[in-house]
Design an enzyme around this catalytic site. Structure first.
Site, short mmCIF file in Angstrom:
data_model
loop_
_atom_site.label_atom_id
_atom_site.label_comp_id
_atom_site.label_asym_id
_atom_site.label_seq_id
_atom_site.Cartn_x
_atom_site.Cartn_y
_atom_site.Cartn_z
N LYS A 178 0.83 -1.21 0.00
CA LYS A 178 0.00 0.00 0.00
C LYS A 178 0.86 1.25 0.00
O LYS A 178 0.66 2.16 -0.81
CB LYS A 178 -0.92 0.02 1.22
CG LYS A 178 -1.88 1.19 1.24
CD LYS A 178 -2.35 1.53 2.64
CE LYS A 178 -1.27 2.27 3.41
NZ LYS A 178 -1.74 2.77 4.72
N ASP B 144 -6.10 0.88 0.87
CA ASP B 144 -6.19 0.94 2.33
C ASP B 144 -7.59 0.48 2.75
O ASP B 144 -8.35 -0.05 1.93
CB ASP B 144 -5.86 2.34 2.85
CG ASP B 144 -6.93 3.37 2.46
OD1 ASP B 144 -7.89 3.02 1.72
OD2 ASP B 144 -6.82 4.52 2.90
#
Length: 212
Positions: A121, A139
């Site tokens: 991420k 996320d």
């Protein structure tokens, strides 16, 4: 509604109404963004933006941070979530940048993933925001909102969500779509109580169609 239609309408609405969506984290260079993103895990951007000015003043470069120690760094970030772990990540990140990358944030995902504190991420955020690449950082907001709207279906993990979004989103919209999903999840499609009445895309939302 087909998947292609849902994606098309999603992109059209946000392109028209949120064309300049960007991260709410405050930074001046790639190193600062990397610090901020590492700190932001399971913490609000608002809190991170309160912490980073003093941190950046004390450690303006990776070299300065790498030369510090855990006790000193901890004092600057003790109000964020998991400060002990993040202190170790920041120091490891800075030392890796200095020792392996000449103090520069690398621009490819394989190199980014070698840095302590950097998962997929975080790497995708850097690739997207700093280097303008078509990378989708997933996320909790992106994972949740994509599933609710119907952009993904029964995703088991963030990587599956990332791959589905990358498959259907136009390449030139990927970077902004990341921010569209985050901001929509943060302010409208909230985790516990989505504000469907004030949602402008409920007409294409699978969750709203099912639950009203």
């Amino acid at each position: 509604m087909t998947v292609d239609e849902r994606y098309r309408l999603f992109v059209e609405w946000f392109d028209a109404n949120m064309p300049d969506a960007s991260t709410e984290l405050k930074f001046d260079n790639p190193y600062q963004l990397l610090v901020a993103v590492i700190l932001s895990a399971q913490c609000t951007d608002k809190r991170i933006n309160q912490v980073t000015p003093a941190l950046f003043e004390a450690f303006p470069t990776p070299e300065a941070l790498a030369a510090s120690n855990a006790e000193t760094v901890f004092e600057y970030i003790k109000s964020v979530s998991y400060p002990n772990n993040k202190t170790r990540s920041l120091l490891g990140m800075a030392r890796t940048l200095v020792e392996e990358f000449g103090g520069e944030v690398p621009s490819d995902i394989d190199s980014l993933l070698r840095i302590p504190g950097v998962g997929r991420k975080t790497a995708n955020v850097i690739l997207s925001v700093v280097f303008g690449k078509a990378a989708m950082a997933v996320d909790t907001h992106v994972f949740r909102v994509s599933e609710r709207i119907g952009l993904t279906t029964d995703s088991k993990n963030p990587l599956q969500t990332e791959r589905t979004l990358m498959k259907y989103l136009p390449e030139d919209k990927v970077a902004r779509a990341h921010h569209w999903l985050i901001l929509h999840g943060r302010y409208v499609c909230k985790a516990r109580k989505p504000d469907c009445l004030n949602c402008s895309i409920k007409g294409i939302c699978r969750y709203y169609q099912k639950n009203g």
